[in-house]
Design a protein around this motif. Structure first.
Motif, PDB file in Angstrom:
ATOM      1  N   PRO A  10       0.869  -1.223   0.142  1.00  0.00           N
ATOM      2  CA  PRO A  10      -0.004  -0.187  -0.057  1.00  0.00           C
ATOM      3  C   PRO A  10       0.842   1.340  -0.106  1.00  0.00           C
ATOM      4  CG  PRO A  10      -1.003  -1.718   1.565  1.00  0.00           C
ATOM      5  CD  PRO A  10       0.362  -2.069   1.098  1.00  0.00           C
ATOM      6  N   GLY A  11       2.063   1.319   0.770  1.00  0.00           N
ATOM      7  CA  GLY A  11       2.975   2.259   0.850  1.00  0.00           C
ATOM      8  C   GLY A  11       3.372   2.661  -0.772  1.00  0.00           C
ATOM      9  N   ALA A  12       3.842   1.618  -1.234  1.00  0.00           N
ATOM     10  CA  ALA A  12       4.305   1.927  -2.520  1.00  0.00           C
ATOM     11  C   ALA A  12       3.305   2.298  -3.639  1.00  0.00           C
ATOM     12  CB  ALA A  12       4.985   0.536  -3.084  1.00  0.00           C
ATOM     13  N   LEU A  13       2.215   1.919  -3.458  1.00  0.00           N
ATOM     14  CA  LEU A  13       0.894   2.609  -4.165  1.00  0.00           C
ATOM     15  C   LEU A  13       0.461   3.998  -4.159  1.00  0.00           C
ATOM     16  CD1 LEU A  13      -1.481  -0.456  -4.326  1.00  0.00           C
ATOM     17  CD2 LEU A  13       0.110   0.191  -6.271  1.00  0.00           C
ATOM     18  N   VAL A  14       0.709   4.327  -2.735  1.00  0.00           N
ATOM     19  CA  VAL A  14       0.527   5.935  -2.291  1.00  0.00           C
ATOM     20  C   VAL A  14       1.816   6.753  -2.782  1.00  0.00           C
ATOM     21  CG1 VAL A  14       0.387   7.247  -0.436  1.00  0.00           C
ATOM     22  CG2 VAL A  14      -0.916   5.356  -0.245  1.00  0.00           C
ATOM     23  N   LEU A  15       2.835   5.981  -2.764  1.00  0.00           N
ATOM     24  CA  LEU A  15       4.210   6.634  -3.164  1.00  0.00           C
ATOM     25  C   LEU A  15       4.089   7.192  -4.614  1.00  0.00           C
ATOM     26  CD1 LEU A  15       6.956   7.711  -2.633  1.00  0.00           C
ATOM     27  CD2 LEU A  15       7.815   5.714  -2.904  1.00  0.00           C
ATOM     28  N   GLY A  16       3.489   6.071  -5.329  1.00  0.00           N
ATOM     29  CA  GLY A  16       3.507   6.399  -6.865  1.00  0.00           C
ATOM     30  C   GLY A  16       2.406   7.173  -7.244  1.00  0.00           C
ATOM     31  N   ALA A  17       1.354   7.218  -6.324  1.00  0.00           N
ATOM     32  CA  ALA A  17       0.013   7.855  -6.655  1.00  0.00           C
ATOM     33  C   ALA A  17       0.743   9.573  -6.378  1.00  0.00           C
ATOM     34  CB  ALA A  17      -0.997   7.717  -5.655  1.00  0.00           C
ATOM     35  N   LEU A  18       1.429   9.801  -5.248  1.00  0.00           N
ATOM     36  CA  LEU A  18       1.860  11.142  -5.035  1.00  0.00           C
ATOM     37  C   LEU A  18       2.772  11.857  -5.978  1.00  0.00           C
ATOM     38  CD1 LEU A  18       2.394  10.777  -1.063  1.00  0.00           C
ATOM     39  CD2 LEU A  18       0.634  12.253  -2.485  1.00  0.00           C
ATOM     40  N   VAL A  19       3.600  10.940  -6.310  1.00  0.00           N
ATOM     41  CA  VAL A  19       4.728  11.222  -7.433  1.00  0.00           C
ATOM     42  C   VAL A  19       3.798  11.538  -8.792  1.00  0.00           C
ATOM     43  CG1 VAL A  19       6.630  10.582  -9.048  1.00  0.00           C
ATOM     44  CG2 VAL A  19       6.702  10.120  -6.535  1.00  0.00           C
ATOM     45  N   GLY A  20       3.054  10.764  -9.066  1.00  0.00           N
ATOM     46  CA  GLY A  20       2.087  10.987 -10.445  1.00  0.00           C
ATOM     47  C   GLY A  20       1.170  12.337 -10.280  1.00  0.00           C
ATOM     48  N   SER A  21       0.705  12.562  -8.952  1.00  0.00           N
ATOM     49  CA  SER A  21       0.065  13.748  -8.992  1.00  0.00           C
ATOM     50  C   SER A  21       1.100  14.964  -9.152  1.00  0.00           C
ATOM     51  CB  SER A  21      -0.580  13.638  -7.521  1.00  0.00           C
ATOM     52  OG  SER A  21      -1.595  12.621  -7.445  1.00  0.00           O
ATOM     53  N   LEU A  22       2.082  14.923  -8.630  1.00  0.00           N
ATOM     54  CA  LEU A  22       2.901  16.105  -8.346  1.00  0.00           C
ATOM     55  C   LEU A  22       3.556  16.283 -10.019  1.00  0.00           C
ATOM     56  CD1 LEU A  22       5.085  15.888  -5.186  1.00  0.00           C
ATOM     57  CD2 LEU A  22       2.950  17.084  -5.650  1.00  0.00           C
ATOM     58  N   TRP A  23       3.767  15.179 -10.575  1.00  0.00           N
ATOM     59  CA  TRP A  23       4.224  15.398 -11.908  1.00  0.00           C
ATOM     60  C   TRP A  23       3.127  15.982 -12.733  1.00  0.00           C
ATOM     61  CZ3 TRP A  23       8.431  12.857 -15.128  1.00  0.00           C
ATOM     62  CH2 TRP A  23       9.282  12.882 -14.444  1.00  0.00           C
ATOM     63  N   THR A  24       1.925  15.473 -12.557  1.00  0.00           N
ATOM     64  CA  THR A  24       0.712  15.995 -13.297  1.00  0.00           C
ATOM     65  C   THR A  24       0.546  17.645 -13.228  1.00  0.00           C
ATOM     66  OG1 THR A  24      -0.287  13.869 -13.325  1.00  0.00           O
ATOM     67  CG2 THR A  24      -1.740  15.841 -13.675  1.00  0.00           C
ATOM     68  N   VAL A  25       0.647  18.121 -11.999  1.00  0.00           N
ATOM     69  CA  VAL A  25       0.371  19.371 -11.627  1.00  0.00           C
ATOM     70  C   VAL A  25       1.446  20.153 -12.356  1.00  0.00           C
ATOM     71  CG1 VAL A  25       0.578  21.197  -9.693  1.00  0.00           C
ATOM     72  CG2 VAL A  25      -0.730  18.982  -9.162  1.00  0.00           C
ATOM     73  N   ALA A  26       2.759  19.766 -12.267  1.00  0.00           N
ATOM     74  CA  ALA A  26       3.983  20.455 -12.709  1.00  0.00           C
ATOM     75  C   ALA A  26       3.797  20.347 -14.257  1.00  0.00           C
ATOM     76  CB  ALA A  26       5.286  19.714 -12.597  1.00  0.00           C
ATOM     77  N   ALA A  27       3.331  19.365 -15.094  1.00  0.00           N
ATOM     78  CA  ALA A  27       3.120  19.180 -16.376  1.00  0.00           C
ATOM     79  C   ALA A  27       2.119  20.319 -16.769  1.00  0.00           C
ATOM     80  CB  ALA A  27       2.903  17.856 -16.783  1.00  0.00           C
ATOM     81  N   VAL A  28       0.956  20.369 -16.106  1.00  0.00           N
ATOM     82  CA  VAL A  28      -0.229  21.151 -16.398  1.00  0.00           C
ATOM     83  C   VAL A  28       0.332  22.817 -16.536  1.00  0.00           C
ATOM     84  CG1 VAL A  28      -2.561  21.873 -15.689  1.00  0.00           C
ATOM     85  CG2 VAL A  28      -2.068  19.520 -15.830  1.00  0.00           C
ATOM     86  N   LEU A  29       1.040  22.876 -15.374  1.00  0.00           N
ATOM     87  CA  LEU A  29       1.597  24.301 -15.020  1.00  0.00           C
ATOM     88  C   LEU A  29       2.916  24.571 -16.026  1.00  0.00           C
ATOM     89  CD1 LEU A  29       1.097  24.975 -11.489  1.00  0.00           C
ATOM     90  CD2 LEU A  29      -0.402  25.463 -13.108  1.00  0.00           C
ATOM     91  N   ASP A  30       3.082  23.663 -16.761  1.00  0.00           N
ATOM     92  CA  ASP A  30       4.375  23.791 -17.637  1.00  0.00           C
ATOM     93  C   ASP A  30       5.450  24.474 -16.891  1.00  0.00           C
ATOM     94  OD1 ASP A  30       5.813  23.856 -20.002  1.00  0.00           O
ATOM     95  OD2 ASP A  30       5.543  25.996 -20.658  1.00  0.00           O
ATOM     96  N   ALA A  31       5.810  23.727 -15.742  1.00  0.00           N
ATOM     97  CA  ALA A  31       6.687  24.148 -14.553  1.00  0.00           C
ATOM     98  C   ALA A  31       8.352  23.889 -15.221  1.00  0.00           C
ATOM     99  CB  ALA A  31       6.564  23.103 -13.597  1.00  0.00           C
ATOM    100  N   PRO A  32       9.092  24.378 -14.677  1.00  0.00           N
ATOM    101  CA  PRO A  32      10.632  24.056 -14.914  1.00  0.00           C
ATOM    102  C   PRO A  32      11.100  22.785 -14.660  1.00  0.00           C
ATOM    103  CG  PRO A  32      10.470  25.382 -13.070  1.00  0.00           C
ATOM    104  CD  PRO A  32       9.219  25.405 -13.566  1.00  0.00           C
ATOM    105  N   PRO A  33      11.966  22.096 -15.265  1.00  0.00           N
ATOM    106  CA  PRO A  33      12.473  20.570 -14.888  1.00  0.00           C
ATOM    107  C   PRO A  33      12.866  20.340 -13.477  1.00  0.00           C
ATOM    108  CG  PRO A  33      13.740  21.676 -16.795  1.00  0.00           C
ATOM    109  CD  PRO A  33      12.868  22.745 -16.220  1.00  0.00           C
ATOM    110  N   GLU A  34      13.193  21.347 -12.603  1.00  0.00           N
ATOM    111  CA  GLU A  34      13.587  21.094 -11.401  1.00  0.00           C
ATOM    112  C   GLU A  34      12.123  20.516 -10.539  1.00  0.00           C
ATOM    113  OE1 GLU A  34      13.829  25.414 -11.892  1.00  0.00           O
ATOM    114  OE2 GLU A  34      14.758  23.904 -12.926  1.00  0.00           O
ATOM    115  N   SER A  35      11.199  21.158 -10.910  1.00  0.00           N
ATOM    116  CA  SER A  35       9.702  20.896 -10.416  1.00  0.00           C
ATOM    117  C   SER A  35       9.570  19.286 -10.359  1.00  0.00           C
ATOM    118  CB  SER A  35       8.747  21.267 -11.012  1.00  0.00           C
ATOM    119  OG  SER A  35       8.635  22.915 -10.821  1.00  0.00           O
ATOM    120  N   PHE A  36       9.997  18.577 -11.573  1.00  0.00           N
ATOM    121  CA  PHE A  36       9.820  17.074 -11.849  1.00  0.00           C
ATOM    122  C   PHE A  36      10.812  16.479 -10.912  1.00  0.00           C
ATOM    123  CE2 PHE A  36       8.118  19.299 -15.518  1.00  0.00           C
ATOM    124  CZ  PHE A  36       6.933  18.543 -15.757  1.00  0.00           C
ATOM    125  N   VAL A  37      12.067  16.975 -10.803  1.00  0.00           N
ATOM    126  CA  VAL A  37      12.971  16.261 -10.151  1.00  0.00           C
ATOM    127  C   VAL A  37      12.615  16.458  -8.597  1.00  0.00           C
ATOM    128  CG1 VAL A  37      15.445  16.495  -9.136  1.00  0.00           C
ATOM    129  CG2 VAL A  37      14.839  16.723 -11.986  1.00  0.00           C
TER     130      VAL A  37
END
Length: 159
Positions: A10-37
């Motif tokens: 369950p922890g790995a699934l939550v971790l994956g969901a959190l990373v995916g969520s942050l990546w999605t927000v960064a992508a939608v906002l056309d954030a700089p590369p450091e946001s993804f890192v």
């Protein structure tokens, strides 16, 4: 032919969901590369710090190197920001070692590279607010500061 079963905790699934969520927000906002890192490293480091009260050099030092490399277009300001942000946290560690761990100090040098000079004070205030909220949520004073630092830096570089 062998069958490979993938086992997700369950922890790995939550971790994956959190990373995916942050990546999605960064992508939608056309954030700089450091946001993804910061999204990937930030979630992993925050989970480790919350569980073990440690920020391993094996992750904080590569994060600092990558963030500094991404700032090659403004290297002078990035080095100054890293020195100021990290130096301020180092001063706190020297004056009152119980308030901040060495891993937090090393982390701040890397995170400072991703922040502009005007963003350093807001980052310090926001990271402290996140840490205080975490302490209130957990109902304890013994909470790590790494998650607050990482969340504040991600937010200020992304939003």
């Amino acid at each position: 032919m062998t069958t490979v079963l993938l086992s997700f905790t369950p922890g790995a699934l939550v971790l994956g969901a959190l990373v995916g969520s942050l990546w999605t927000v960064a992508a939608v906002l056309d954030a700089p590369p450091e946001s993804f890192v910061l999204a990937w490293f930030g979630i992993v480091l925050a989970v480790i710090d919350l569980r073990h009260h440690r920020l391993p050099d094996a992750l904080t030092l590569p994060l600092a190197a990558v963030l500094l490399l991404l700032q090659s277009h403004r290297l002078g300001e990035a080095l100054l920001s890293a020195a100021l942000f990290g130096g301020a946290h180092l001063a706190v560690r020297w004056c009152e070692p119980a308030l901040m761990g060495g891993g937090d100090v090393k982390l701040t040098f890397g995170l400072g590279a991703a922040l502009s000079l005007p963003a350093l004070l807001p980052a310090a205030i926001l990271s402290s607010a996140v840490t205080l909220a975490l302490a209130a949520f957990r109902r304890t004073r013994a909470v790590p500061h790494g998650p607050g630092l990482l969340a504040a830096t991600w937010a200020l570089t992304t939003l």
